[in-house]
Motif scaffolding. Structure first.
Motif, PDB file in Angstrom:
ATOM      1  N   PHE A  46       0.831  -1.212   0.000  1.00  0.00           N
ATOM      2  CA  PHE A  46       0.000   0.000   0.000  1.00  0.00           C
ATOM      3  C   PHE A  46       0.862   1.257   0.000  1.00  0.00           C
ATOM      4  CE2 PHE A  46      -1.691   3.287   2.909  1.00  0.00           C
ATOM      5  CZ  PHE A  46      -2.705   3.773   2.109  1.00  0.00           C
ATOM      6  N   LEU A  47       1.892   1.301   0.851  1.00  0.00           N
ATOM      7  CA  LEU A  47       2.709   2.512   0.964  1.00  0.00           C
ATOM      8  C   LEU A  47       3.499   2.806  -0.311  1.00  0.00           C
ATOM      9  CD1 LEU A  47       4.029   2.111   4.618  1.00  0.00           C
ATOM     10  CD2 LEU A  47       2.344   3.767   3.796  1.00  0.00           C
ATOM     11  N   ASN A  48       3.737   1.804  -1.128  1.00  0.00           N
ATOM     12  CA  ASN A  48       4.473   2.012  -2.384  1.00  0.00           C
ATOM     13  C   ASN A  48       3.552   2.213  -3.587  1.00  0.00           C
ATOM     14  OD1 ASN A  48       7.020   1.721  -1.148  1.00  0.00           O
ATOM     15  ND2 ASN A  48       6.877  -0.516  -1.258  1.00  0.00           N
ATOM     16  N   GLY A  49       2.248   2.267  -3.350  1.00  0.00           N
ATOM     17  CA  GLY A  49       1.285   2.410  -4.465  1.00  0.00           C
ATOM     18  C   GLY A  49       0.979   3.868  -4.767  1.00  0.00           C
ATOM     19  N   HIS A  50       1.965   4.577  -5.277  1.00  0.00           N
ATOM     20  CA  HIS A  50       1.773   5.994  -5.587  1.00  0.00           C
ATOM     21  C   HIS A  50       0.900   6.167  -6.829  1.00  0.00           C
ATOM     22  CE1 HIS A  50       4.705   7.262  -2.596  1.00  0.00           C
ATOM     23  NE2 HIS A  50       5.495   6.292  -3.025  1.00  0.00           N
ATOM     24  N   ALA A  51       0.124   7.257  -6.822  1.00  0.00           N
ATOM     25  CA  ALA A  51      -0.739   7.642  -7.959  1.00  0.00           C
ATOM     26  C   ALA A  51      -1.690   6.504  -8.357  1.00  0.00           C
ATOM     27  CB  ALA A  51       0.100   8.071  -9.150  1.00  0.00           C
ATOM     28  N   ARG A  52      -2.178   5.767  -7.344  1.00  0.00           N
ATOM     29  CA  ARG A  52      -3.063   4.638  -7.630  1.00  0.00           C
ATOM     30  C   ARG A  52      -4.481   4.890  -7.134  1.00  0.00           C
ATOM     31  NH1 ARG A  52      -1.749  -1.763  -6.860  1.00  0.00           N
ATOM     32  NH2 ARG A  52      -3.815  -2.523  -7.458  1.00  0.00           N
ATOM     33  N   TRP A  53      -4.611   5.508  -5.973  1.00  0.00           N
ATOM     34  CA  TRP A  53      -5.923   5.766  -5.391  1.00  0.00           C
ATOM     35  C   TRP A  53      -6.137   7.264  -5.202  1.00  0.00           C
ATOM     36  CZ3 TRP A  53      -2.587   2.168  -2.828  1.00  0.00           C
ATOM     37  CH2 TRP A  53      -2.890   0.821  -3.051  1.00  0.00           C
ATOM     38  N   ALA A  54      -7.369   7.637  -4.996  1.00  0.00           N
ATOM     39  CA  ALA A  54      -7.679   9.030  -4.697  1.00  0.00           C
ATOM     40  C   ALA A  54      -7.300   9.362  -3.256  1.00  0.00           C
ATOM     41  CB  ALA A  54      -9.172   9.296  -4.920  1.00  0.00           C
ATOM     42  N   GLY A  55      -7.250  10.658  -2.961  1.00  0.00           N
ATOM     43  CA  GLY A  55      -6.796  11.090  -1.643  1.00  0.00           C
ATOM     44  C   GLY A  55      -7.663  10.580  -0.514  1.00  0.00           C
ATOM     45  N   ASN A  56      -8.998  10.620  -0.671  1.00  0.00           N
ATOM     46  CA  ASN A  56      -9.881  10.142   0.395  1.00  0.00           C
ATOM     47  C   ASN A  56      -9.778   8.625   0.572  1.00  0.00           C
ATOM     48  OD1 ASN A  56     -11.102  10.080  -2.234  1.00  0.00           O
ATOM     49  ND2 ASN A  56     -13.013   9.463  -1.276  1.00  0.00           N
ATOM     50  N   THR A  57      -9.525   7.894  -0.530  1.00  0.00           N
ATOM     51  CA  THR A  57      -9.363   6.435  -0.432  1.00  0.00           C
ATOM     52  C   THR A  57      -8.071   6.088   0.301  1.00  0.00           C
ATOM     53  OG1 THR A  57     -10.525   6.225  -2.550  1.00  0.00           O
ATOM     54  CG2 THR A  57      -9.314   4.307  -1.771  1.00  0.00           C
ATOM     55  N   ILE A  58      -7.010   6.841   0.012  1.00  0.00           N
ATOM     56  CA  ILE A  58      -5.733   6.613   0.704  1.00  0.00           C
ATOM     57  C   ILE A  58      -5.900   6.850   2.206  1.00  0.00           C
ATOM     58  CG2 ILE A  58      -3.413   7.570   1.004  1.00  0.00           C
ATOM     59  CD1 ILE A  58      -3.341   8.008  -2.040  1.00  0.00           C
ATOM     60  N   ARG A  59      -6.617   7.917   2.565  1.00  0.00           N
ATOM     61  CA  ARG A  59      -6.836   8.192   3.991  1.00  0.00           C
ATOM     62  C   ARG A  59      -7.617   7.065   4.656  1.00  0.00           C
ATOM     63  NH1 ARG A  59      -8.384  12.981   3.290  1.00  0.00           N
ATOM     64  NH2 ARG A  59     -10.626  12.627   3.143  1.00  0.00           N
ATOM     65  N   LEU A  60      -8.617   6.541   3.965  1.00  0.00           N
ATOM     66  CA  LEU A  60      -9.417   5.432   4.509  1.00  0.00           C
ATOM     67  C   LEU A  60      -8.556   4.191   4.706  1.00  0.00           C
ATOM     68  CD1 LEU A  60     -12.041   3.840   5.128  1.00  0.00           C
ATOM     69  CD2 LEU A  60     -12.360   3.619   2.661  1.00  0.00           C
ATOM     70  N   TYR A  61      -7.782   3.794   3.677  1.00  0.00           N
ATOM     71  CA  TYR A  61      -6.950   2.595   3.768  1.00  0.00           C
ATOM     72  C   TYR A  61      -5.869   2.743   4.836  1.00  0.00           C
ATOM     73  CZ  TYR A  61      -9.034   0.945  -0.637  1.00  0.00           C
ATOM     74  OH  TYR A  61      -9.902   0.523  -1.602  1.00  0.00           O
ATOM     75  N   ALA A  62      -5.262   3.937   4.925  1.00  0.00           N
ATOM     76  CA  ALA A  62      -4.204   4.137   5.919  1.00  0.00           C
ATOM     77  C   ALA A  62      -4.758   4.012   7.332  1.00  0.00           C
ATOM     78  CB  ALA A  62      -3.561   5.513   5.711  1.00  0.00           C
ATOM     79  N   ASN A  63      -5.938   4.586   7.596  1.00  0.00           N
ATOM     80  CA  ASN A  63      -6.536   4.473   8.927  1.00  0.00           C
ATOM     81  C   ASN A  63      -6.907   3.026   9.243  1.00  0.00           C
ATOM     82  OD1 ASN A  63      -6.342   7.220   9.334  1.00  0.00           O
ATOM     83  ND2 ASN A  63      -8.398   7.648   8.565  1.00  0.00           N
ATOM     84  N   ALA A  64      -7.406   2.297   8.226  1.00  0.00           N
ATOM     85  CA  ALA A  64      -7.780   0.896   8.459  1.00  0.00           C
ATOM     86  C   ALA A  64      -6.553   0.043   8.772  1.00  0.00           C
ATOM     87  CB  ALA A  64      -8.512   0.351   7.229  1.00  0.00           C
ATOM     88  N   LEU A  65      -5.480   0.194   7.980  1.00  0.00           N
ATOM     89  CA  LEU A  65      -4.269  -0.595   8.220  1.00  0.00           C
ATOM     90  C   LEU A  65      -3.609  -0.208   9.537  1.00  0.00           C
ATOM     91  CD1 LEU A  65      -2.812  -0.536   4.597  1.00  0.00           C
ATOM     92  CD2 LEU A  65      -3.712  -2.536   5.797  1.00  0.00           C
ATOM     93  N   GLU A  66      -3.637   1.081   9.852  1.00  0.00           N
ATOM     94  CA  GLU A  66      -3.047   1.520  11.117  1.00  0.00           C
ATOM     95  C   GLU A  66      -3.782   0.898  12.305  1.00  0.00           C
ATOM     96  OE1 GLU A  66      -2.479   5.640  13.682  1.00  0.00           O
ATOM     97  OE2 GLU A  66      -3.235   5.713  11.619  1.00  0.00           O
TER      98      GLU A  66
END
Length: 462
Positions: free
Chosen positions: A46-66
């Motif tokens: 996930f952390l290496n997936g640049h320019a793959r998801w939108a900003g709100n999706t990245i925030r959602l995934y980061a909070n879930a994984l954290e």
């Protein structure tokens, strides 16, 4: 951001589902990787997936994984310098870059649209209690069926969604709350657009007649010329008032009537030692000379120290600092410029002069440059025109300006080479030759008129 213990049960369950989906997706895309730890492998992926998801999706995934990594690890169960600790910190601070990231100009444009929508809502609903202007505007927008065209609805929805996301974080409210519902509706449940109906031939004729009648209404064009006496009267009017905004307007009039830059450029003006600079409003598609307006005012500093014993640099810095303050007070440069024009209109009425707007001072400054003897190319450099014919054909006339010391303005001579020569040249030799021929013919006609009585007298004597 809320801690996992402070989140609602529904939010925690939603994050667990998102983590399970991410782990499954990582394993599908990387079937040959050794499954040493599916969760940590997914965090790496996930952390290496640049320019793959939108900003709100990245925030959602980061909070879930954290949330899941935090459950698996306790702070005292691993070294703070270990890989797990590094991943946990990166999920907070070093997230992948989003795809289709908006530029600063696009973000600012959406902010302006949101401000206009909120202002429009408040004008149309003055009696409603202002419990939350942004959320009230979103409600009003989503219920405004058959009011706007489709492309306008798309613009407004994107603008409101951007501002709503700034105010809310995914884990800061219940997914079933009103805010979450509004955010989802701004994506999927837009108001219905205006439907165009076919009109009859007679209806088209009536619409055409109304359109022609609307064109015949006299349009109030911005004032292009103003005498020096009225400029000074406006400065005295604003200086005589006690409020700080009026004093700032007086400084704006003094600067704008000399620089000749566009109103939007004046509001982002900055001083860099002896130079005044501002980003050009028109610099794409060859519409401006360069992307930065620039002028050297070192001569002004020397003159003020010599004759008035004042420090102009500190006065410039104070005025630009006040500009930033009033910009924040009125909600951006657009709001500041609107209020500036409103104050100028009121001052014009009280001073009993023709209405003045911010663009009037640009016309006046260019008229003064013409009266001071600057060439067309030099004026183009000072006001950042790409061609030397623009100021000559579309701006104030020489007769409306006031002559000023030419040595007071300094600029980069290399910019003169960038100016395109498009000004029309008047061939005075042809006009002079025509004038000479006309004068010769008139002299010959006069001589023939004088000689005619003598010839008549001689004929009678014969």
């Amino acid at each position: 951001m809320l801690a996992s213990s402070q989140r609602s049960a529904d939010t925690i369950v939603a994050y667990e589902r998102e983590t399970s989906r991410l782990v499954a997706q990582c394993q599908r895309e990387n079937p040959n990787d050794a499954p040493w730890s599916p969760l940590l492998q997914t965090v790496h992926w996930f952390l290496n997936g640049h320019a793959r998801w939108a900003g709100n999706t990245i925030r959602l995934y980061a909070n879930a994984l954290e949330q899941e990594v935090g459950r698996m690890l306790e702070y005292d169960a691993f070294d703070p310098r270990s890989e797990e600790a590094l991943l946990l910190r990166r999920l907070k601070t070093d997230r992948p870059s989003p795809s289709n990231q908006r530029t600063a100009e696009a973000i600012a444009a959406y902010e302006r649209e949101t401000s206009r929508l909120v202002a429009q809502y408040q004008r149309e609903n003055p009696n409603e209690a202002p419990w939350s202007p942004l959320l009230q505007t979103v409600h009003w927008f989503l219920n405004g069926h058959a009011r706007w065209a489709g492309h306008t609805i798309e613009l407004y929805a994107s603008a409101l969604e951007q501002e709503l996301r700034k105010m809310l974080e995914y884990d800061a409210f219940d997914p079933r709350s009103e805010e979450a519902l509004l955010l989802r509706r701004l994506k999927t449940d837009w108001p219905s657009p205006i439907t165009k109906t076919k009109t009859s031939k007679k209806g088209k004729q009536v619409a055409h007649q109304k359109k022609v009648a609307a064109k015949t209404i006299k349009k109030t064009n911005p004032r292009k010329s103003i005498p020096v006496s009225e400029v000074r009267e406006l400065v005295r009017y604003f200086r005589s008032r006690d409020d700080e905004f009026s004093n700032w307007i007086a400084g704006y009039i003094i600067l704008a009537s000399r620089l000749g830059w566009r109103p939007g450029e004046m509001l982002i003006l900055r001083r860099e030692r002896h130079f005044l600079r501002a980003g050009a409003e028109k610099h794409t598609n060859g519409r401006g000379l360069t992307d930065t307006c620039e002028i050297d005012i070192g001569a002004y500093f020397e003159r003020s120290r010599l004759f008035k014993n004042v420090c102009l640099g500190s006065e410039f810095d104070k005025w630009t600092a006040d500009t930033r303050k009033w910009e924040a007070h009125y909600g951006g440069r657009v709001g500041l410029q609107d209020n500036l024009n409103a104050h100028l209109a009121r001052a014009s009425k009280e001073c009993k002069i023709k209405r003045v707007c911010t663009y009037t001072f640009r016309h006046f400054a260019i008229s003064c440059l013409k009266a001071s003897g600057f060439s067309r190319a030099e004026i183009a450099v000072i006001v950042n025109h790409a061609a030397d014919g623009t100021a000559a054909e579309h701006y104030g006339k020489r007769r409306d300006g006031s002559k000023r010391a030419k040595k007071i303005w300094r600029f980069d001579m290399a910019r003169l080479l960038l100016v395109r020569a498009t000004a029309r040249k008047f061939d005075r030799s042809a006009a002079l030759s025509k004038k000479t021929d006309a004068e010769t013919k008139s002299i010959e006609a006069d001589s023939n008129t004088i000689a005619e009585p003598e010839e008549t007298h001689s004929m009678v004597m014969r």
